[in-house]
Design a protein around this motif. Structure first.
Motif, PDB file in Angstrom:
ATOM      1  N   PHE A  40      47.001  30.762  41.901  1.00 14.98           N
ATOM      2  CA  PHE A  40      45.801  30.127  41.357  1.00 14.98           C
ATOM      3  C   PHE A  40      46.214  29.171  40.245  1.00 14.98           C
ATOM      4  N   LEU A  48      37.993  30.145  34.351  1.00 16.93           N
ATOM      5  CA  LEU A  48      38.201  30.810  35.639  1.00 16.93           C
ATOM      6  C   LEU A  48      37.875  32.288  35.480  1.00 16.93           C
ATOM      7  N   LEU A  50      37.864  36.177  36.784  1.00 17.64           N
ATOM      8  CA  LEU A  50      38.688  37.049  37.625  1.00 17.64           C
ATOM      9  C   LEU A  50      37.956  38.381  37.745  1.00 17.64           C
ATOM     10  N   ARG A 228      34.764  28.515  37.980  1.00 16.94           N
ATOM     11  CA  ARG A 228      35.336  28.988  39.243  1.00 16.94           C
ATOM     12  C   ARG A 228      35.582  30.485  39.128  1.00 16.94           C
ATOM     13  N   ALA A 230      37.641  33.945  40.972  1.00 17.58           N
ATOM     14  CA  ALA A 230      38.610  34.521  41.914  1.00 17.58           C
ATOM     15  C   ALA A 230      38.305  36.011  42.051  1.00 17.58           C
ATOM     16  N   ILE A 237      44.420  38.255  45.550  1.00 17.03           N
ATOM     17  CA  ILE A 237      43.194  37.461  45.521  1.00 17.03           C
ATOM     18  C   ILE A 237      42.708  37.296  46.955  1.00 17.03           C
ATOM     19  N   GLU A 239      39.504  35.889  47.629  1.00 19.52           N
ATOM     20  CA  GLU A 239      38.656  34.703  47.728  1.00 19.52           C
ATOM     21  C   GLU A 239      38.606  34.017  46.365  1.00 19.52           C
ATOM     22  N   ILE A 240      38.637  32.693  46.370  1.00 27.12           N
ATOM     23  CA  ILE A 240      38.528  31.909  45.142  1.00 27.12           C
ATOM     24  C   ILE A 240      37.742  30.650  45.451  1.00 27.12           C
TER      25      ILE A 240
END
Length: 348
Positions: A40, A48, A50, A228, A230, A237, A239-240
């Motif tokens: 990523f 981002l 998580l 965004r 993840a 991971i 899906e992101i």
């Protein structure tokens, strides 16, 4: 995706913790695969998120990218410079640019030090003297995070949990970082305080242009904060994507199951979305399933899922940058986005 070099670029990041056994000679008999091949990036000024269940490797990932832990494999690049196995001396120039906010505000502050000492600590370690002196800068930071500058000489036990987390935020801001890793910064706080701290972090991110890696398990909080998101499962991971795309059109079965579990408040008899109940427990990271790690709990699993690990790629129908690791991605319908339990603007 930006054409410029990302602020942080992570490729194949792996962390395995050896398990010792045997007598009388203790030897390595296995490894806990806490993080196993993450890819990523984080752009400048971007947040981002998580997310994932407890034990999926989120916090370990945060400690790896801040270099509080040594990676087993993979690479971490900051501003185009490889810092994966950088020595303490090599890391010194960029330590001030990467900071961390820890999960427990009760354990992350030294009870023997005053607030002024705690927040000025990073400046002393990095031999930094701001204009006007350290005390003036600490009082400014206290004001930025919504605390009284007169609290400079108080001790942590004199503050509530939310106030202590604000002190932790002020400490992270002391060296004017470019990237902050926030490890579940609101999970230890009362729900009534969570929105206040999240709004504070969002204000800091927008006004100071700081990039965030926001680690959490509360999907509504992550959606409110991150651009965004993840999704992690058992060290990988799955899906992101852009926030609205991921919440509105989840393609991985695990992501869809997570979103279906978010509580919904209805004022009438309007039917709510279907609740997906996963069977079984999360497998042990000591001995993860072959192929796709989610296959033991997935309603779409086939023989292919057991023999081939699905790569994290853009599947047909996804918007650019929406990557999914699934042989049989979801296609039907959308999932309504979860909302914060309280109006975030009213909780400032």
């Amino acid at each position: 995706m930006s054409n410029t070099t990302p602020l942080l670029d992570v490729s194949g990041l792996t962390k395995h913790f050896p398990v010792k056994g045997g007598f009388p000679i203790r030897r390595t008999v296995g490894a806990v695969q806490a993080v196993d091949g993450l890819d990523f990036h984080v752009n400048e000024g971007e947040a981002l998120g998580l997310v994932g269940e407890s034990g999926c490797g989120k916090s370990t990932t945060g400690r790896l990218i801040t270099r509080l832990m040594e990676p087993t494999a993979g690479s971490i690049s900051y501003r185009g410079k490889d810092i994966t196995h950088a020595s303490r001396r090599e890391l010194a120039p960029i330590r001030s640019e990467i900071q961390m906010i820890f999960q427990d505000p009760y354990a992350s502050l030294n009870p023997r030090q005053t607030v002024g000492k705690i927040i000025s600590g990073p400046m002393e370690i990095n031999d930094t003297i701001p204009e006007g002196g350290r005390e003036k800068r600490v009082r400014e930071l206290l004001e930025i995070v919504g605390l009284n500058p007169e609290h400079y000489n108080r001790f942590p036990h004199e503050f509530s949990g939310g106030q202590r987390q604000r002190i932790g935020v002020a400490r992270a801001l002391a060296l004017e970082p470019k990237l902050i890793v926030a490890d579940e910064p609101v999970s230890a706080l009362d729900v009534s305080i969570q929105a206040q701290v999240v709004n504070l972090l969002q204000k800091v991110q927008q006004e100071l242009g700081i990039a965030f890696v926001f680690i959490a398990h509360d999907l509504a909080v992550v959606r409110h904060f991150s651009q965004r998101v993840a999704v992690m499962y058992l060290g990988k991971i799955v899906e992101i994507a852009d926030r609205d795309d991921l919440y509105g059109n989840p393609r991985h079965p695990y992501t869809r199951a997570l979103l279906s579990a978010v509580p919904e408040a209805t004022v009438d008899d309007t039917p709510t979305r279907e609740r997906i109940r996963l069977t079984g427990d999360v497998p042990s990271p000591l001995n993860p399933p072959s192929g796709c790690r989610f296959r033991t709990r997935c309603w779409k699993a086939t023989e292919k899922c057991a023999t081939e690990a699905p790569p994290l790629v853009q599947v047909e129908g996804n918007k650019p940058g929406h990557l999914t690791a699934c042989h049989y991605p979801e296609t039907e319908g959308t999932v309504p986005a979860p909302r914060l339990s309280k109006d975030p603007e009213a909780a400032v």
